[in-house]
Design an enzyme around this catalytic site. Structure first.
Site, PDB file in Angstrom:
ATOM      1  N   TRP A 101      -3.305  -1.827  -1.487  1.00 41.36           N
ATOM      2  CA  TRP A 101      -3.567  -1.471  -0.086  1.00 41.36           C
ATOM      3  C   TRP A 101      -4.961  -0.893   0.068  1.00 41.36           C
ATOM      4  O   TRP A 101      -5.658  -1.172   1.048  1.00 41.36           O
ATOM      5  CB  TRP A 101      -2.498  -0.520   0.446  1.00 41.36           C
ATOM      6  CG  TRP A 101      -1.142  -1.138   0.460  1.00 41.36           C
ATOM      7  CD1 TRP A 101      -0.048  -0.726  -0.241  1.00 41.36           C
ATOM      8  CD2 TRP A 101      -0.730  -2.310   1.189  1.00 41.36           C
ATOM      9  NE1 TRP A 101       1.008  -1.563   0.011  1.00 41.36           N
ATOM     10  CE2 TRP A 101       0.630  -2.541   0.876  1.00 41.36           C
ATOM     11  CE3 TRP A 101      -1.375  -3.174   2.064  1.00 41.36           C
ATOM     12  CZ2 TRP A 101       1.357  -3.596   1.422  1.00 41.36           C
ATOM     13  CZ3 TRP A 101      -0.651  -4.237   2.605  1.00 41.36           C
ATOM     14  CH2 TRP A 101       0.686  -4.437   2.279  1.00 41.36           C
ATOM     15  N   ASP A 171      -4.819   6.739   4.114  1.00 42.82           N
ATOM     16  CA  ASP A 171      -3.624   5.956   4.420  1.00 42.82           C
ATOM     17  C   ASP A 171      -2.455   6.666   3.741  1.00 42.82           C
ATOM     18  O   ASP A 171      -2.398   6.737   2.512  1.00 42.82           O
ATOM     19  CB  ASP A 171      -3.812   4.537   3.866  1.00 42.82           C
ATOM     20  CG  ASP A 171      -2.566   3.660   3.990  1.00 42.82           C
ATOM     21  OD1 ASP A 171      -1.521   4.148   4.470  1.00 42.82           O
ATOM     22  OD2 ASP A 171      -2.647   2.470   3.609  1.00 42.82           O
ATOM     23  N   LYS A 195       7.849   2.941   6.280  1.00 42.36           N
ATOM     24  CA  LYS A 195       8.170   3.386   4.934  1.00 42.36           C
ATOM     25  C   LYS A 195       9.039   4.645   4.996  1.00 42.36           C
ATOM     26  O   LYS A 195      10.072   4.711   4.375  1.00 42.36           O
ATOM     27  CB  LYS A 195       6.890   3.682   4.140  1.00 42.36           C
ATOM     28  CG  LYS A 195       5.863   2.548   4.153  1.00 42.36           C
ATOM     29  CD  LYS A 195       6.298   1.346   3.350  1.00 42.36           C
ATOM     30  CE  LYS A 195       5.554   0.063   3.700  1.00 42.36           C
ATOM     31  NZ  LYS A 195       4.164   0.003   3.330  1.00 42.36           N
TER      32      LYS A 195
HETATM   33  C1  LIG Z   1       3.101  -0.987   3.489  1.00 41.34           C
HETATM   34  C2  LIG Z   1       1.753  -0.408   3.386  1.00 41.34           C
HETATM   35  C3  LIG Z   1       0.671  -0.934   4.121  1.00 41.34           C
HETATM   36  C4  LIG Z   1       0.800  -2.132   5.024  1.00 41.34           C
HETATM   37  O1  LIG Z   1       1.554  -1.830   6.135  1.00 41.34           O
HETATM   38  P1  LIG Z   1       1.717  -2.860   7.328  1.00 41.34           P
HETATM   39  O2  LIG Z   1       2.330  -2.010   8.380  1.00 41.34           O
HETATM   40  O3  LIG Z   1       2.590  -3.963   6.846  1.00 41.34           O
HETATM   41  O4  LIG Z   1       0.376  -3.361   7.708  1.00 41.34           O
HETATM   42  C5  LIG Z   1      -0.540  -0.302   4.020  1.00 41.34           C
HETATM   43  N1  LIG Z   1      -0.710   0.772   3.216  1.00 41.34           N
HETATM   44  C6  LIG Z   1       0.293   1.275   2.483  1.00 41.34           C
HETATM   45  C7  LIG Z   1       0.052   2.463   1.630  1.00 41.34           C
HETATM   46  C8  LIG Z   1       1.550   0.707   2.542  1.00 41.34           C
HETATM   47  O5  LIG Z   1       2.553   1.209   1.816  1.00 41.34           O
END
Ligand SMILES: *Cc1c(COP(=O)(O)O)cnc(C)c1O
Length: 360
Positions: A101, A171, A195
């Site tokens: 990511w 993030d 998540k």
């Molecule tokens: C799942 C995830 C993403 C991507 O998320 P989307 O909502 O599918 O774009 C980005 N960063 C992290 C850390 C993730 O776990």
């Protein structure tokens, strides 16, 4: 009805209590005569839902007044572009690449300016967090970017990087609300909610006010400007209204559970059950260096791909779902987010013990 133990990395398990409440309110939300899905986002009823959600999140995270909370769409991935478009005033930013990511965010930023990889853990399949105490961060970098919990590889920063005074952008998709954070250490904290908080389709951005300006990269779409959404209090256009409502319920559930200190204690206890087992197992082993282990995503392997596949299949038959590792890394991964009950982890370990005895 029977519910499984769902170890999915995302979309992931939600508190059963929240799902039941939503079910009860499905046809008639608190006397409004309609579902939250059916109501105007400009209505008084909905206004209270989104305002309460924001206030509860502010309470949980102790978000200072000089930070805005935005409920946006496009998932976490949309922020990979939105961040450089809005923050790259000098067209330069430092990226720490600790997984897929972070790498995607780093690659996307290259479209908009100079994204500089200042550290990486790719040399050892992202199984650790690099030393970030004295990185070579350019004087004119607009920000330093991290992915704080690496969902796929199961690593987590235990200490934030030394950004040398630059704005930290993080993030936190897979560790959102899993423990207390000091918001003031960040310029931007963002995460997709699927998540650890709610249904896919909502991304929450917590951003310091001075970073919200009209001075964005030329051509930045209206919908991708933080200022547009901040000025409209996340109601510039139709927000992901139902998703925000569920997030709001999860915030209330977290408050009821005792807040983020309590969640941290609970999450540490849960993760310890699994890591302690992995550390003494003769069959299974964790893939992350102990000091950087995530409390949320726990990857492990047997060392034999066929045996991994057998484990995943037998676990599924026994009611433990989604234990297969990410398609890019194989093995297994147990995601044990806030809503995973302690019994879920205890029962998984019991099952792993039995599997080990039968397959040693
Ligand atoms: C799942 C995830 C993403 C991507 O998320 P989307 O909502 O599918 O774009 C980005 N960063 C992290 C850390 C993730 O776990």
């Amino acid at each position: 009805m029977s519910r499984v133990y769902n170890f999915s990395a995302g979309p992931a398990v939600l508190p059963e209590e929240v799902l039941r409440e939503a079910a009860d309110e499905m046809l008639d939300y608190q006397g409004s005569g309609m579902s939250v899905m059916e109501m105007s986002h400009r209505s008084k009823v909905y206004d209270k839902i989104i305002k309460d959600a924001e206030q509860d999140l502010r309470d949980l995270m102790n978000i200072p007044d000089n930070y805005k909370v935005l409920f946006l769409q496009g998932g976490a991935s949309q922020q990979f572009a939105m961040i450089p478009m809005n923050l790259m005033k000098n067209k330069k930013a430092a990226y720490i690449v600790t997984g897929q990511w972070a790498k995607k965010a780093y690659q996307e930023a290259q479209k908009y300016g100079e994204a500089i990889k200042v550290a990486s853990s790719e040399d050892k399949t992202f199984s650790y967090i690099p030393d970030c105490s004295d990185l070579d961060i350019p004087e004119d970098a607009d920000y330093v970017y991290i992915c704080e919990n690496n969902t796929i590889y199961g690593t987590k920063y235990k200490k934030l990087p030394n950004t040398k005074g630059k704005t930290l952008v993080a993030d936190v998709s897979s560790c959102f609300l899993s423990e207390p954070v000091d918001v003031t250490k960040y310029g931007v904290i963002y995460g997709g909610v699927q998540k650890n908080i709610g249904p896919a389709g909502v991304v929450i951005v917590i951003i310091r006010e001075d970073l919200i300006t009209e001075d964005v990269l030329p051509g930045t779409p209206t919908m991708l400007q933080y200022k547009i959404h901040a000025d409209a209090q996340s109601l510039y256009n139709t927000p992901p209204a139902y998703g925000i409502y569920i997030c709001g319920k999860v915030f209330k559930w977290l408050k009821k559970m005792g807040g983020l200190e309590k969640m941290k204690e609970r999450n540490e206890k849960k993760a310890k059950i699994l890591y302690d087992f992995l550390d003494q197992s003769e069959l299974f082993k964790g893939t992350v260096v102990p000091e950087d282990r995530s409390l949320m995503n726990v990857p492990f392997v047997t060392g034999d791909e066929e045996l991994d596949a057998k484990f995943v299949a037998e676990a599924k038959a026994a009611g433990f779902e989604n234990l297969k590792g990410h398609r890019t890394v194989g093995g297994m991964r147990a995601s044990i987010y806030n809503a995973m009950p302690i019994e879920g982890v205890e029962k998984l370990v019991e099952f792993m013990k039995k599997f080990e005895a039968a397959n040693k």
